[in-house]
Design a protein around this motif. Sequence first.
Motif, PDB file in Angstrom:
ATOM      1  N   SER A 167       0.830  -1.210   0.000  1.00 16.75           N
ATOM      2  CA  SER A 167       0.000   0.000   0.000  1.00 16.75           C
ATOM      3  C   SER A 167       0.860   1.254   0.000  1.00 16.75           C
ATOM      4  CB  SER A 167      -0.930   0.000   1.224  1.00 16.75           C
ATOM      5  OG  SER A 167      -1.844  -1.058   1.166  1.00 16.75           O
ATOM      6  N   ARG A 168       1.901   1.270   0.799  1.00 10.96           N
ATOM      7  CA  ARG A 168       2.773   2.449   0.890  1.00 10.96           C
ATOM      8  C   ARG A 168       3.445   2.747  -0.449  1.00 10.96           C
ATOM      9  NH1 ARG A 168       1.841   5.578   5.448  1.00 10.96           N
ATOM     10  NH2 ARG A 168       1.584   4.230   7.276  1.00 10.96           N
ATOM     11  N   ILE A 169       3.931   1.690  -1.105  1.00  7.85           N
ATOM     12  CA  ILE A 169       4.579   1.886  -2.408  1.00  7.85           C
ATOM     13  C   ILE A 169       3.575   2.404  -3.433  1.00  7.85           C
ATOM     14  CG2 ILE A 169       5.793   0.749  -4.314  1.00  7.85           C
ATOM     15  CD1 ILE A 169       6.927  -1.219  -2.277  1.00  7.85           C
ATOM     16  N   LEU A 170       2.388   1.793  -3.454  1.00  7.11           N
ATOM     17  CA  LEU A 170       1.352   2.211  -4.397  1.00  7.11           C
ATOM     18  C   LEU A 170       0.928   3.646  -4.142  1.00  7.11           C
ATOM     19  CD1 LEU A 170      -0.641   1.557  -6.663  1.00  7.11           C
ATOM     20  CD2 LEU A 170      -2.168   0.565  -4.947  1.00  7.11           C
ATOM     21  N   TYR A 222      -3.761  -0.111   6.551  1.00  5.47           N
ATOM     22  CA  TYR A 222      -2.555  -0.198   5.719  1.00  5.47           C
ATOM     23  C   TYR A 222      -2.081   1.179   5.228  1.00  5.47           C
ATOM     24  CZ  TYR A 222      -4.892  -4.715   5.461  1.00  5.47           C
ATOM     25  OH  TYR A 222      -5.576  -5.873   5.772  1.00  5.47           O
ATOM     26  N   GLY A 223      -2.355   2.227   6.013  1.00  5.36           N
ATOM     27  CA  GLY A 223      -1.818   3.543   5.679  1.00  5.36           C
ATOM     28  C   GLY A 223      -2.662   4.368   4.736  1.00  5.36           C
ATOM     29  N   TRP A 224      -3.878   3.929   4.405  1.00  9.29           N
ATOM     30  CA  TRP A 224      -4.748   4.684   3.512  1.00  9.29           C
ATOM     31  C   TRP A 224      -5.510   5.760   4.291  1.00  9.29           C
ATOM     32  CZ3 TRP A 224      -5.836   3.488  -1.800  1.00  9.29           C
ATOM     33  CH2 TRP A 224      -5.116   2.402  -2.300  1.00  9.29           C
ATOM     34  N   PHE A 281      -8.815   6.171  -0.308  1.00  6.72           N
ATOM     35  CA  PHE A 281      -9.655   4.992  -0.493  1.00  6.72           C
ATOM     36  C   PHE A 281     -10.781   5.291  -1.475  1.00  6.72           C
ATOM     37  CE2 PHE A 281     -13.168   2.170   0.373  1.00  6.72           C
ATOM     38  CZ  PHE A 281     -12.577   0.947   0.608  1.00  6.72           C
ATOM     39  N   GLU A 282     -11.425   6.423  -1.317  1.00  6.65           N
ATOM     40  CA  GLU A 282     -12.532   6.797  -2.190  1.00  6.65           C
ATOM     41  C   GLU A 282     -12.058   6.965  -3.633  1.00  6.65           C
ATOM     42  OE1 GLU A 282     -16.527   7.678  -3.059  1.00  6.65           O
ATOM     43  OE2 GLU A 282     -15.599   6.882  -1.234  1.00  6.65           O
ATOM     44  N   SER A 283     -10.903   7.598  -3.800  1.00  8.01           N
ATOM     45  CA  SER A 283     -10.363   7.813  -5.145  1.00  8.01           C
ATOM     46  C   SER A 283      -9.989   6.487  -5.811  1.00  8.01           C
ATOM     47  CB  SER A 283      -9.137   8.722  -5.074  1.00  8.01           C
ATOM     48  OG  SER A 283      -8.519   8.845  -6.338  1.00  8.01           O
TER      49      SER A 283
END
Length: 320
Positions: free
Chosen positions: A9-12, A136-138, A143-145
Amino acid sequence: MAVIYEIISRILLFWHAAWHKVLGNGSWLGTNWTWVLGIICLVLTVRAILFPVFVKQIKSQRAMQALQPKIKALQEKHKGDRETLQQELMKLYREEKANPLMGCLPMFLQVPVFIGLFHVLRHLKPTMPEHLRTLYGWTAGQFESASHAKLFGAPIAASLRSTPHELALLGANGTTVKIVAAILIAAMMGTTFLTSRQMILKTGWAEDPQQRMVQRLMLYGVPFSLLISGTIFPIGVVIYWVTTNLFSLGQQMWVLRKFPPPNQNGAAAKQGAAKQKAKAPAKGGDKNDADSAKTVDARALAPKVGAKPVNPKKGGAAKR
């Protein structure tokens, strides 16, 4: 696995933020490019990290190929004594610094990344409770986007098996999702086949029946299995798979040129020897042709049977 999910998640999210600064919203052709390019850059990041491991894998494979004659000799020597054979093989691997497990290491290291991305994208559902959206850091906005991000009108969180209810929540058209997903699954199968085929063509088919069976399974079985499993993959995961296959094709091309298989060098040497051998009879034939030409010329100059001898002096005096 929560650690893996957070790392992915962080990388993305990092690459999405980077592309957002460059492209802004980056939405055209029914595609949210900041998220699509974020997934592609996630692939490039993972493969760049694993590149040294891939080089070690190729070197280990070359070492194993060079050891095949010794391995066969040990198998013949200790036929029927499996325990002694294993001990001798381990000793040989230690002496030659070869590791048969290195051939599968890059694949095993990519599996957690694939599972992590699969879980993260499956997590992006409008029906997800509020308290789970920030895992996970979101953030709620991210999340919505991401949950409404699309590729040519198909949400990256949707799959070929998404139900009409799920598609309605994602604001997607079922036909569009099926077309985009089907094209990507076909591309995933095709690039997987080409990746395996490229390696087999360069290294050659194995002589051992079991190894050849494994090669056939990798070449035909894995791409065919994706026809079934690909239907449950979110579109974002299929984008990841196609991108990593394309990266592998280029990476293998470079590595195979830099570290050519041992049998290629042997084949080249045999081919050169065959060419030289083919030239040798030709040279001998030219010499024989020249000798026969000389013989023919000598016979042509000789006097014919029954002809009167000609005195060159008389002929010369008569001319004067």
